[in-house]
Scaffold this motif. Structure first.
Motif, PDB file in Angstrom:
ATOM      1  N   PRO A  94      52.615  65.668  81.121  1.00 30.17           N
ATOM      2  CA  PRO A  94      52.479  67.168  81.155  1.00 30.17           C
ATOM      3  C   PRO A  94      52.759  67.457  79.491  1.00 30.17           C
ATOM      4  O   PRO A  94      53.580  67.031  78.914  1.00 30.17           O
ATOM      5  CB  PRO A  94      53.872  67.442  81.958  1.00 30.17           C
ATOM      6  N   PRO A  95      52.092  68.560  79.224  1.00 32.48           N
ATOM      7  CA  PRO A  95      51.259  69.552  79.962  1.00 32.48           C
ATOM      8  C   PRO A  95      49.482  69.026  80.141  1.00 32.48           C
ATOM      9  O   PRO A  95      48.931  69.572  80.673  1.00 32.48           O
ATOM     10  CB  PRO A  95      51.134  70.691  79.212  1.00 32.48           C
ATOM     11  N   LEU A  96      49.668  67.754  79.643  1.00 29.67           N
ATOM     12  CA  LEU A  96      48.146  67.081  80.041  1.00 29.67           C
ATOM     13  C   LEU A  96      48.011  66.218  80.952  1.00 29.67           C
ATOM     14  O   LEU A  96      48.822  65.596  81.391  1.00 29.67           O
ATOM     15  CB  LEU A  96      47.795  66.447  78.547  1.00 29.67           C
ATOM     16  N   LEU A  97      46.984  66.011  81.401  1.00 29.47           N
ATOM     17  CA  LEU A  97      46.431  64.883  82.372  1.00 29.47           C
ATOM     18  C   LEU A  97      45.084  64.360  82.180  1.00 29.47           C
ATOM     19  O   LEU A  97      44.093  64.462  81.674  1.00 29.47           O
ATOM     20  CB  LEU A  97      46.082  65.838  83.845  1.00 29.47           C
ATOM     21  N   PHE A  98      45.347  62.909  82.146  1.00 29.65           N
ATOM     22  CA  PHE A  98      44.065  62.112  81.671  1.00 29.65           C
ATOM     23  C   PHE A  98      43.697  61.446  82.930  1.00 29.65           C
ATOM     24  O   PHE A  98      44.199  60.620  83.719  1.00 29.65           O
ATOM     25  CB  PHE A  98      44.619  61.126  80.705  1.00 29.65           C
ATOM     26  N   ARG A  99      42.300  61.512  83.035  1.00 24.77           N
ATOM     27  CA  ARG A  99      41.345  61.105  84.210  1.00 24.77           C
ATOM     28  C   ARG A  99      40.063  60.773  83.780  1.00 24.77           C
ATOM     29  O   ARG A  99      39.605  61.259  82.727  1.00 24.77           O
ATOM     30  CB  ARG A  99      41.551  61.989  85.462  1.00 24.77           C
ATOM     31  N   HIS A 100      39.401  59.938  84.582  1.00 29.13           N
ATOM     32  CA  HIS A 100      37.943  59.396  84.120  1.00 29.13           C
ATOM     33  C   HIS A 100      36.874  60.686  84.184  1.00 29.13           C
ATOM     34  O   HIS A 100      36.136  61.221  83.462  1.00 29.13           O
ATOM     35  CB  HIS A 100      37.636  58.620  85.077  1.00 29.13           C
ATOM     36  N   ILE A 101      36.993  61.350  85.559  1.00 32.23           N
ATOM     37  CA  ILE A 101      36.045  62.352  85.977  1.00 32.23           C
ATOM     38  C   ILE A 101      36.560  63.754  85.816  1.00 32.23           C
ATOM     39  O   ILE A 101      37.636  64.009  86.742  1.00 32.23           O
ATOM     40  CB  ILE A 101      34.868  61.969  87.191  1.00 32.23           C
ATOM     41  N   ALA A 102      36.271  64.833  85.205  1.00 29.91           N
ATOM     42  CA  ALA A 102      36.600  66.153  85.313  1.00 29.91           C
ATOM     43  C   ALA A 102      36.470  66.794  86.771  1.00 29.91           C
ATOM     44  O   ALA A 102      35.815  66.256  87.462  1.00 29.91           O
ATOM     45  CB  ALA A 102      35.868  67.171  84.506  1.00 29.91           C
TER      46      ALA A 102
END
Length: 221
Positions: free
Chosen positions: A132-140
């Motif tokens: 937080p406040p960011l989120l890391f993932r592969h596909i939006a």
């Protein structure tokens, strides 16, 4: 530092000319879609020959970015390998090289559609990573805020002085960043593709990678 400074969810970030994303206050470097072992996978499946040097080239650029930023955390944002067999087929010196890059750092492998399972290398393996406040993932995912993703390999064409220059690009708006592919043998999806116009706000920009990162309004069809 060779990069484009911007903020996402109030967080200062830098889009580097190499295609890596740097979070200075966290000492964090994020890269997406390395597709290591693509030449091996192509040869194994009979899809044609590629010179087998992309892993060395990609790791060399990553090593340079780590030296430049002195990052203590690395997030690989999915599709780090062209498939799981390609990860297993890495040469021993390449595995040792990755281990040397990981030494003394927090290293997170985010799962991608090409590499859904864990690989037999060091680091942590996660489906996604909230910081937080960011989120890391592969596909939006639509409707997210503070999201950093990859998968689509965006590229943008800049026309200047009668020339057209096409490069991998970051797509950035107030809600998200879609990362360019970091791997040497990765293709790209044009930034005016419908998938991006559906995901990105009207005021979105594209930041072309290269020696001098260049920001332009996101092309629209």
């Amino acid at each position: 530092m060779n990069g484009h400074d911007f903020s996402l969810a109030g967080t200062p970030l830098v889009a580097l000319g190499s295609g890596a994303l740097y979070w200075p206050s966290e000492g964090l470097l994020c890269i997406s879609d390395l597709h290591l072992g693509k030449s091996e996978r192509r040869a194994r499946l009979g899809d044609g020959y590629l010179p087998p040097y992309e892993t060395q080239d990609t790791l060399t650029r990553l090593e340079n970015d780590l030296r430049l930023t002195e990052a203590t955390t690395v997030i690989c944002l999915g599709d780090s390998f062209d498939d799981r067999a390609a990860a297993q087929a890495l040469r021993e010196e390449e595995k040792l090289w990755i281990a040397a890059l990981q030494a003394g750092r927090r290293w997170v492998w985010i799962e991608g559609n090409h590499d859904p399972g864990p690989v037999e290398l060091g680091g942590t393996h996660l489906a996604e990573l909230p910081l937080p406040p960011l989120l890391f993932r592969h596909i939006a995912k639509p409707g997210q805020s503070g999201e950093i993703s990859g998968h689509y390999h965006p590229k943008t064409t800049l026309r200047t002085r009668g020339r057209a220059i096409t490069r991998p690009a970051f797509l950035i708006d107030a809600d998200r960043v879609i990362m360019p592919a970091y791997g040497t043998y990765t293709g790209g999806l044009r930034s005016d593709d419908r998938v991006f116009t559906d995901l990105m706000r009207d005021e979105a920009i594209a930041v072309l990678t290269g020696p001098v990162p260049h920001a332009v309004p996101l092309p629209r069809r």
